[in-house]
Design a protein around this motif. Structure first.
Motif, PDB file in Angstrom:
ATOM      1  N   ILE A 234      10.022 -20.300 -19.492  1.00  0.00           N
ATOM      2  CA  ILE A 234      11.106 -19.997 -18.549  1.00  0.00           C
ATOM      3  C   ILE A 234      12.380 -20.740 -18.968  1.00  0.00           C
ATOM      4  O   ILE A 234      13.493 -20.200 -18.877  1.00  0.00           O
ATOM      5  N   VAL A 237      13.871 -18.555 -21.633  1.00  0.00           N
ATOM      6  CA  VAL A 237      14.627 -17.403 -21.116  1.00  0.00           C
ATOM      7  C   VAL A 237      15.942 -17.860 -20.492  1.00  0.00           C
ATOM      8  O   VAL A 237      16.968 -17.179 -20.574  1.00  0.00           O
ATOM      9  N   LEU A 260       7.000 -14.165 -24.270  1.00  0.00           N
ATOM     10  CA  LEU A 260       8.304 -13.641 -23.843  1.00  0.00           C
ATOM     11  C   LEU A 260       8.346 -12.116 -23.904  1.00  0.00           C
ATOM     12  O   LEU A 260       9.388 -11.503 -23.681  1.00  0.00           O
ATOM     13  N   CYS A 263      10.238 -10.154 -21.442  1.00  0.00           N
ATOM     14  CA  CYS A 263      11.662 -10.501 -21.244  1.00  0.00           C
ATOM     15  C   CYS A 263      12.534  -9.951 -22.369  1.00  0.00           C
ATOM     16  O   CYS A 263      13.694  -9.589 -22.131  1.00  0.00           O
ATOM     17  N   ILE A 266      14.206  -6.560 -21.763  1.00  0.00           N
ATOM     18  CA  ILE A 266      15.246  -6.607 -20.726  1.00  0.00           C
ATOM     19  C   ILE A 266      16.561  -7.073 -21.349  1.00  0.00           C
ATOM     20  O   ILE A 266      17.626  -6.466 -21.155  1.00  0.00           O
ATOM     21  N   VAL A 295      14.339  -4.330 -12.815  1.00  0.00           N
ATOM     22  CA  VAL A 295      13.519  -5.499 -13.172  1.00  0.00           C
ATOM     23  C   VAL A 295      12.497  -5.692 -12.055  1.00  0.00           C
ATOM     24  O   VAL A 295      12.870  -5.929 -10.910  1.00  0.00           O
ATOM     25  N   THR A 297       9.279  -7.895 -10.921  1.00  0.00           N
ATOM     26  CA  THR A 297       8.484  -9.087 -11.277  1.00  0.00           C
ATOM     27  C   THR A 297       7.005  -8.783 -11.039  1.00  0.00           C
ATOM     28  O   THR A 297       6.649  -8.124 -10.058  1.00  0.00           O
ATOM     29  N   PHE A 303       6.893  -9.004 -16.113  1.00  0.00           N
ATOM     30  CA  PHE A 303       8.130  -9.815 -16.102  1.00  0.00           C
ATOM     31  C   PHE A 303       7.972 -10.985 -15.124  1.00  0.00           C
ATOM     32  O   PHE A 303       7.621 -10.784 -13.958  1.00  0.00           O
ATOM     33  N   ALA A 307      11.912 -15.794 -13.861  1.00  0.00           N
ATOM     34  CA  ALA A 307      13.096 -15.390 -14.647  1.00  0.00           C
ATOM     35  C   ALA A 307      13.983 -14.424 -13.857  1.00  0.00           C
ATOM     36  O   ALA A 307      15.054 -14.031 -14.334  1.00  0.00           O
ATOM     37  N   GLN A 308      13.555 -14.063 -12.650  1.00  0.00           N
ATOM     38  CA  GLN A 308      14.311 -13.041 -11.880  1.00  0.00           C
ATOM     39  C   GLN A 308      15.750 -13.491 -11.599  1.00  0.00           C
ATOM     40  O   GLN A 308      16.715 -12.766 -11.890  1.00  0.00           O
ATOM     41  N   ILE A 311      18.013 -13.499 -14.851  1.00  0.00           N
ATOM     42  CA  ILE A 311      18.494 -12.187 -15.306  1.00  0.00           C
ATOM     43  C   ILE A 311      19.454 -11.605 -14.273  1.00  0.00           C
ATOM     44  O   ILE A 311      20.424 -10.918 -14.609  1.00  0.00           O
TER      45      ILE A 311
END
Ligand code: EPZ
Length: 419
Positions: A234, A237, A260, A263, A266, A295, A297, A303, A307-308, A311
């Motif tokens: 994380i 990212v 990853l 990710c 994306i 996106v 999760t 995903f 990381a939400q 991004i």
């Protein structure tokens, strides 16, 4: 209390060395309780959550030391079976100590972990699984009083949801239990695999880590080992998103690329060029990011929910509309209000958030609401016009080592001010 003052607009360029994974170090430190011997954990990040875990181990009687990124734990002699409320409150995920404590000591007393910024954090899956293994649990006055008659007993356990923490607690309770435990619908996160690698190096017999079905054959005793924590996916990212949102290019070192995989597409859909070697990842941004269609999760390998927010920050300045669906936590949009203070155009309703990209954000005073939401505010500030003051930094210090220093050395204009 200190704040960060960030003057946005600098493109970030250079190299960042990624630290060890917080969410791997924490369960591994809890697992050292199972080992009546000396263990050394390398690549352990210097974070307040790791300090809290070390304090809990000391409170239980372990000898704990740190030399740079190596944490040593000697759990040969333990002197306690309770974690005081003050220590429990320092770190929500301290519930992961429960499985190891009852396996080693036959008893444990600790507080119900409070809710946190992500909404209620239930532990029903943890408790029902441990009860099936023979643990008696009394819940009174916000405290859990647990004891097992003789020894935890292995058994088949099906998880209604592939909970990371519940999977970890069951594994920790099962490693020295009587008989075999099989977990169905186990979490598959890389941090679970790292925990099992550590435990197997100490003499445990765990098969299937990283798959839906994990089989743990109880063993009599574990012996100490030396283990290196995997890189933090994380954090990786986070810095990739920092390159993306500032129109820069960062080479991320000491990373693992496989975790990853959800990710990369994306970032590439948003226009970034990414190139990966064995332990390095180069992320280069386009002049302006494109929106990401949606996106969603999901549990690993989907995903990651962590990381939400990261991004989402990049989507705030992308061209077009991006849609986010948060399926893991029931309220993980606390960062939306703070991003809107900077001029972001976001509509969040329940688990869905719709982000209309704007050409530019504006600096503003904002407050971190949680760990990853706070990191998202930093990313937004790096791209915003003008100065952003970010407060409540304790949230960020839980999960990012030397965040401001790392950003400064690749070109960010970020200063720490006492308030
Ligand atoms: C771990 O939390 C991570 N924390 C979280 O990272 C991460 O977001 C989460 O896994 C999901 O990947 C650590 O590893 C220390 P869960 P955990 O049990 O174990 C519900 C960060 O930013 N649930 O997989 O608490 C729960 O409410 C942190 O580093 C139950 O209903 O996550 C949530 O909605 C944030 N009952 C969902 O499952 C239970 O008994 C996922 O929780 C347990 C969980």
């Amino acid at each position: 209390m200190s704040s960060w003052l960030i003057n946005g607009g600098n493109r970030l360029n250079g190299t960042v060395h990624i630290h060890g994974a917080k969410n791997s170090a924490l369960p591994i430190l809890a697992a050292t309780l199972l080992v009546p011997d000396y263990c050394e954990i390398d690549n352990c990040p210097a974070l307040s959550d790791v300090d809290a875990a070390m304090d809990i181990l000391r409170h239980l009687g372990c000898r704990v030391g740190r030399k740079e990124h190596t944490v040593s734990v000697d759990a040969t002699v333990l002197s306690g079976a309770d974690i005081p409320d003050t220590l429990m409150r320092e770190m929500r995920s301290s519930i992961v100590f429960l499985g190891a404590m009852v396996a080693r000591l036959g008893e444990a007393e600790l507080s119900f972990p409070g809710g946190c910024e992500l909404g209620p954090r239930p532990i029903d899956l943890h408790l029902s699984a441990l009860r099936r293994m023979g643990l008696q649990i009394k819940e009174e006055g916000g405290r859990l009083r647990c004891r097992v008659e003789r020894q935890m007993t292995g058994c088949p356990i099906s998880l209604a949801f592939p909970s990371v923490g519940a999977t970890e607690n069951i594994i920790l309770a099962a490693v020295t239990a009587k008989g075999t435990t099989t977990i169905f619908n186990a979490a598959k996160e890389p941090e679970i695999q790292d925990l099992c690698r550590f435990l197997n190096a100490c003499g445990a017999r765990i098969a299937g880590a990283g798959e839906s079905t994990v089989v743990i054959e109880g063993v009599k005793q574990l012996t100490g080992c030396r283990h290196t924590v995997i890189p933090d996916r994380i954090e990786t990212v986070t810095y990739a998103a920092a390159a993306a949102i500032t129109g820069g290019s960062l080479l991320l070192k000491n990373i693992q690329v496989e975790p990853l995989q959800a990710c990369v597409p994306i970032l590439e859909e948003m226009g970034c060029q990414t190139t990966a070697w064995k332990k390095e990842w180069l992320v280069t941004a386009p002049p302006r990011l494109r929106r990401v269609r949606s996106v969603r999760t999901l549990p690993f390998p989907g995903f990651p929910t962590d990381a939400q927010a990261l991004i989402m920050a990049t989507a705030c300045v992308a061209k077009g509309t991006s849609v986010f669906i948060e399926t893991i936590f029931e309220s993980r949009y606390k960062h939306v209000g703070e991003l809107m203070r900077m001029g972001a155009n976001i509509k969040a309703e329940g688990r869905v958030a719709v982000v209309e990209g704007v050409p530019q954000l504006s600096g503003a005073p904002v407050e971190c609401t949680d760990l990853r939401g706070g990191a998202a505010l930093v990313l937004a500030a790096l791209a915003a016009q003008g100065t952003t003051e970010i407060s409540q930094l304790q949230h960020i210090e839980r999960g990012y080592e030397a965040f401001a220093e790392e950003l400064q050395q690749v070109g960010a204009d970020i200063k720490t001010v006492a308030r």
